[in-house]
Design a protein around this motif. Structure first.
Motif, PDB file in Angstrom:
ATOM      1  N   VAL A   1      29.184   9.105  30.048  1.00  0.00           N
ATOM      2  CA  VAL A   1      29.470   7.885  30.813  1.00  0.00           C
ATOM      3  C   VAL A   1      28.628   7.851  32.097  1.00  0.00           C
ATOM      4  O   VAL A   1      28.121   6.798  32.493  1.00  0.00           O
ATOM      5  CB  VAL A   1      30.983   7.804  31.135  1.00  0.00           C
ATOM      6  CG1 VAL A   1      31.286   6.581  31.995  1.00  0.00           C
ATOM      7  CG2 VAL A   1      31.799   7.756  29.850  1.00  0.00           C
ATOM      8  N   GLN A   2      28.478   9.030  32.704  1.00  0.00           N
ATOM      9  CA  GLN A   2      27.674   9.099  33.936  1.00  0.00           C
ATOM     10  C   GLN A   2      26.213   8.719  33.692  1.00  0.00           C
ATOM     11  O   GLN A   2      25.550   8.160  34.552  1.00  0.00           O
ATOM     12  CB  GLN A   2      27.725  10.525  34.504  1.00  0.00           C
ATOM     13  CG  GLN A   2      28.962  10.782  35.338  1.00  0.00           C
ATOM     14  CD  GLN A   2      29.032  12.217  35.852  1.00  0.00           C
ATOM     15  OE1 GLN A   2      28.130  13.022  35.588  1.00  0.00           O
ATOM     16  NE2 GLN A   2      30.095  12.531  36.559  1.00  0.00           N
ATOM     17  N   ARG A   3      25.707   9.035  32.486  1.00  0.00           N
ATOM     18  CA  ARG A   3      24.300   8.738  32.178  1.00  0.00           C
ATOM     19  C   ARG A   3      24.080   7.249  31.883  1.00  0.00           C
ATOM     20  O   ARG A   3      22.953   6.779  31.869  1.00  0.00           O
ATOM     21  CB  ARG A   3      23.817   9.546  30.955  1.00  0.00           C
ATOM     22  CG  ARG A   3      23.814  11.057  31.149  1.00  0.00           C
ATOM     23  CD  ARG A   3      22.695  11.528  32.072  1.00  0.00           C
ATOM     24  NE  ARG A   3      21.361  11.157  31.633  1.00  0.00           N
ATOM     25  CZ  ARG A   3      20.605  11.894  30.814  1.00  0.00           C
ATOM     26  NH1 ARG A   3      21.069  13.044  30.365  1.00  0.00           N
ATOM     27  NH2 ARG A   3      19.397  11.488  30.482  1.00  0.00           N
TER      28      ARG A   3
ATOM     29  N   THR B   1      27.945   2.319  28.004  1.00  0.00           N
ATOM     30  CA  THR B   1      28.879   3.236  27.344  1.00  0.00           C
ATOM     31  C   THR B   1      30.202   2.519  27.117  1.00  0.00           C
ATOM     32  O   THR B   1      30.625   1.681  27.912  1.00  0.00           O
ATOM     33  CB  THR B   1      29.118   4.496  28.192  1.00  0.00           C
ATOM     34  OG1 THR B   1      29.587   4.106  29.482  1.00  0.00           O
ATOM     35  CG2 THR B   1      27.828   5.296  28.353  1.00  0.00           C
TER      36      THR B   1
ATOM     37  N   ASP C   1      24.223   3.045  32.222  1.00  0.00           N
ATOM     38  CA  ASP C   1      24.011   2.076  33.300  1.00  0.00           C
ATOM     39  C   ASP C   1      25.246   1.213  33.495  1.00  0.00           C
ATOM     40  O   ASP C   1      25.544   0.760  34.595  1.00  0.00           O
ATOM     41  CB  ASP C   1      22.811   1.179  32.948  1.00  0.00           C
ATOM     42  CG  ASP C   1      21.547   1.999  32.729  1.00  0.00           C
ATOM     43  OD1 ASP C   1      21.122   2.688  33.671  1.00  0.00           O
ATOM     44  OD2 ASP C   1      21.013   1.968  31.590  1.00  0.00           O
TER      45      ASP C   1
ATOM     46  N   PRO D   1      32.782  12.398  29.879  1.00  0.00           N
ATOM     47  CA  PRO D   1      32.418  11.886  31.210  1.00  0.00           C
ATOM     48  C   PRO D   1      30.922  12.038  31.504  1.00  0.00           C
ATOM     49  O   PRO D   1      30.337  11.199  32.199  1.00  0.00           O
ATOM     50  CB  PRO D   1      33.239  12.747  32.166  1.00  0.00           C
ATOM     51  CG  PRO D   1      34.319  13.338  31.342  1.00  0.00           C
ATOM     52  CD  PRO D   1      33.822  13.432  29.954  1.00  0.00           C
ATOM     53  N   VAL D   2      30.293  13.082  30.963  1.00  0.00           N
ATOM     54  CA  VAL D   2      28.857  13.292  31.206  1.00  0.00           C
ATOM     55  C   VAL D   2      28.063  12.134  30.611  1.00  0.00           C
ATOM     56  O   VAL D   2      27.112  11.623  31.217  1.00  0.00           O
ATOM     57  CB  VAL D   2      28.407  14.642  30.609  1.00  0.00           C
ATOM     58  CG1 VAL D   2      26.902  14.819  30.777  1.00  0.00           C
ATOM     59  CG2 VAL D   2      29.157  15.787  31.259  1.00  0.00           C
TER      60      VAL D   2
ATOM     61  N   ASP E   1      22.183  16.977  25.642  1.00  0.00           N
ATOM     62  CA  ASP E   1      21.220  16.447  26.620  1.00  0.00           C
ATOM     63  C   ASP E   1      19.976  15.892  25.939  1.00  0.00           C
ATOM     64  O   ASP E   1      19.444  14.857  26.347  1.00  0.00           O
ATOM     65  CB  ASP E   1      20.836  17.538  27.627  1.00  0.00           C
ATOM     66  CG  ASP E   1      21.951  17.786  28.644  1.00  0.00           C
ATOM     67  OD1 ASP E   1      22.823  16.887  28.771  1.00  0.00           O
ATOM     68  OD2 ASP E   1      21.953  18.851  29.284  1.00  0.00           O
TER      69      ASP E   1
ATOM     70  N   ALA F   1      29.440   0.540  31.961  1.00  0.00           N
ATOM     71  CA  ALA F   1      30.550   1.145  31.216  1.00  0.00           C
ATOM     72  C   ALA F   1      31.572   0.069  30.865  1.00  0.00           C
ATOM     73  O   ALA F   1      31.950  -0.744  31.716  1.00  0.00           O
ATOM     74  CB  ALA F   1      31.206   2.239  32.034  1.00  0.00           C
TER      75      ALA F   1
ATOM     76  N   THR G   1      34.120   3.352  26.507  1.00  0.00           N
ATOM     77  CA  THR G   1      35.097   4.436  26.598  1.00  0.00           C
ATOM     78  C   THR G   1      36.491   3.895  26.320  1.00  0.00           C
ATOM     79  O   THR G   1      36.707   2.678  26.283  1.00  0.00           O
ATOM     80  CB  THR G   1      35.085   5.079  27.996  1.00  0.00           C
ATOM     81  OG1 THR G   1      35.422   4.070  28.958  1.00  0.00           O
ATOM     82  CG2 THR G   1      33.719   5.658  28.341  1.00  0.00           C
TER      83      THR G   1
END
Lengths: 211, 373
Positions: A202-204, A33, A206, A199-200, A176, A208, A35
């Motif tokens: 980014v959490q998914r 990701t 591997d 943020p969701v 999703d 960043a 950001t």
């Protein structure tokens, strides 16, 4: 795998330079990701990785080979065969049917129209796009439109998927579905790069990269 | 990473994609097709008429003998052999050739010496279309009577006998009616030569294939002849008429060409503007295609083929409408070759007009239109 080495870019000679000698590897089989605040160059980085822009400095490498200084024909060939783009607004052709929009993603890589249409139907079914294939994009919801855009990116079975804010306009459930699909593509060996400030998302991922 | 030499749009995929885009952009397609149709229709209904008028004027000038060459043995001292006719017939750019002996006074054998005289000549060579014959083909030594001579001799039908000055008779087995440039023969009878006929030629009439070749054919004919006394020969050509013909053809042709160029030029500009407007409206479409992998060449090909398909449909419709209008106004339609040439020209002009906008579409920065603010 794609990577950038000492990458910098500015749209004009007077505009602010972005990235300032950024070096980074985007591994295959993983979701990376990107950001950063607005104007930091998240979308620009994706366009550079997709070889739609030429760096002001440094280079983009595909499998270790410099790709950003190739000719337009060669860069187009790489995009046609290996790169799938997913845009924030889906960027669908409003004058063409849903099926045509998806099939178009395979045409420039040498797929015949018939083969592309067959594959498009499979993908639309796989991603739960439940609209008649002759409907125009204006007749479907935003979530469905983004899934259509995702099908278009995946029809060529790309080794690189570049998604620019793919969930920016979607509700959580639709987001999703799109994220699950991108993660699946990565698990199957593709390099997936997603720019997002969610943020969701980014959490998914591997890995960043914060700009 | 996969290596694949097969990429970009194949010919059939390109045509299919171009036709789908044409259908999905009905306003631009109809506008372009309409312009091409109007271009074809205007050219056919204006220049088509001009070309027909030009052909009619030139045909009338040709009737007056622009291609005719006449060699005459003025004093009868040249002794030109009849075999010269065959040699001249073998020359390039000779449509037909006739040889005539000197004239002999004859009278209707049924009336005798009291009848009105006409002239009789021996004819060498194959009669051309300008000499339409009636009745059966004469055998050697038999004669055909010209329309005027028939009246002069008092023959009710073109059949009978005529009396020569030495008392011999010649059978008349049919008649003929000659048009220009042989209309003067209508006052004569023409006899088919026999094996023993050995009369020298008094005049030779040659028709060149076209006015431009009158001069070289004249020179070649003089070279072929083997006169005993060349000073006795005179040659007549219609060079003035040929010059007038060339001038008329040039003037009318120039007018037609100027008109075609003007209409094509206006059409070309209008098609270019229409395609450019369409390309401008489809900026995001081309940006998306570039992101999906379309090369600049693929974008140019797509715009060009899309325009080509519409232009073909428009040109065919316009040509049909133009031909119909010409038919309504003149009662005849332009020649198929002219129709086809106009259609091909209009399509090519449309294709040329589409190239600059196609280039603009291909060179436009895709990121500029894809970025979401």
């Amino acid at each position: 795998m794609i990577s950038v080495e000492d990458l910098s870019f500015s749209y004009t000679s007077r505009s602010e330079e972005l990235f300032r000698d950024l070096s980074y590897d985007f591994p295959a089989g993983a979701v990376t990701t990107v950001t950063g605040p607005s104007g930091s160059g998240k979308s620009t980085l994706l366009y550079l990785l997709g070889l739609l822009l030429t760096p002001s400095g440094g280079a983009v490498h595909y499998d270790g080979r410099p790709a950003s200084d190739l000719s337009d024909r060669e860069r187009s060939r790489l995009r046609a065969l290996h790169v799938g783009f997913v845009f924030q607004d889906a960027a669908l052709d409003q004058s063409r049917a849903v099926l045509d929009n998806v099939a178009e993603g395979g045409l420039y890589g040498g797929m015949t129209r018939r083969r592309a249409a067959r594959r498009a139907r499979e993908l639309l079914e796989q991603f739960g796009v439940e609209v008649p294939e002759k409907h125009k994009p204006g007749e479907v919801s935003g979530g469905q439109a983004q899934r259509i855009g995702l099908c278009r990116a995946l029809i060529k079975e790309p080794t690189v998927v570049l998604a620019d804010e793919p969930t920016g306009n979607l509700d959580r459930a639709s987001a999703d579905v799109v994220l699950d699909a991108l993660v699946d593509v990565a698990r199957n060996g593709a390099t997936v790069v997603i720019s997002s400030h969610d943020p969701v998302v980014v959490q998914r991922g591997d890995y960043a990269l914060e700009l | 990473m996969r290596s694949n030499s097969e990429h970009q749009l194949g010919p059939m995929t390109l045509i299919g994609e171009a036709s789908r885009v044409s259908v999905s952009q009905p306003v631009a397609s109809i506008m372009t097709g309409l312009i091409v149709a109007v271009v074809c229709g205007v050219i056919l209904s204006t220049t088509g008429q001009t070309v027909q008028a030009e052909e009619q004027v030139l045909a009338r000038i040709d009737d007056a003998g622009t291609r005719a060459i006449v060699i005459t043995d003025e004093q009868g001292n040249a002794e030109i052999s009849a075999t010269a006719v065959e040699r001249i017939a073998g020359l390039s750019h000779v449509e037909w050739v006739l040889g005539l002996s000197s004239a002999t006074d004859i009278r209707n054998a049924a009336i005798g010496a009291g009848g009105s005289p006409a002239t009789l000549r021996i004819l060498y060579g194959t009669p051309p279309e300008a000499l339409a014959t009636l009745g059966r083909t004469p055998s050697a030594g038999e004669a055909l009577v010209g329309a005027d001579a028939q009246k002069t001799l008092g023959l009710e039908r073109p059949i009978g006998g005529v009396l020569l000055p030495d008392g011999d008779t010649v059978s008349v087995v049919g008649g003929f009616s000659a048009s220009e440039p042989l209309a003067f023969l209508n006052r004569s009878l023409l006899v088919t030569p026999t094996n023993t006929t050995d009369a020298p030629l008094r005049s030779i009439h040659v028709q060149a294939t076209d006015p431009e070749h009158v001069e070289p054919v004249s020179q070649a004919v003089l070279a072929v002849l083997d006169p005993l006394d060349s000073s006795s020969l005179s040659i007549q050509t219609s060079e003035t008429l040929a010059d007038i013909r060339a001038a008329v053809a040039g003037e009318l042709g120039q007018f037609s060409r100027s008109l075609v160029l003007l209409v094509l030029g206006v059409g070309l500009v209008l098609v270019a503007l229409t395609v450019y407007a369409g390309v401008t409206l489809r900026r995001q479409d081309f940006g998306r295609r570039r992101a999906l992998g379309a090369s600049r060449t693929a974008i140019i090909s797509l715009v060009a083929v899309q325009n080509l398909l519409v232009a073909v449909a428009g040109a065919c419709a316009g040509a049909a409408a133009g031909a119909f209008l010409v038919w309504r106004w003149t009662g005849s339609i332009p020649r198929p070759f002219f129709n086809l040439a106009v259609v091909v020209l209009a399509i090519l002009a449309s294709l040329v007009a589409a190239l600059p906008p196609a280039l603009v579409a291909a060179l436009r920065d895709p990121v500029r239109v894809l970025r979401v603010p």
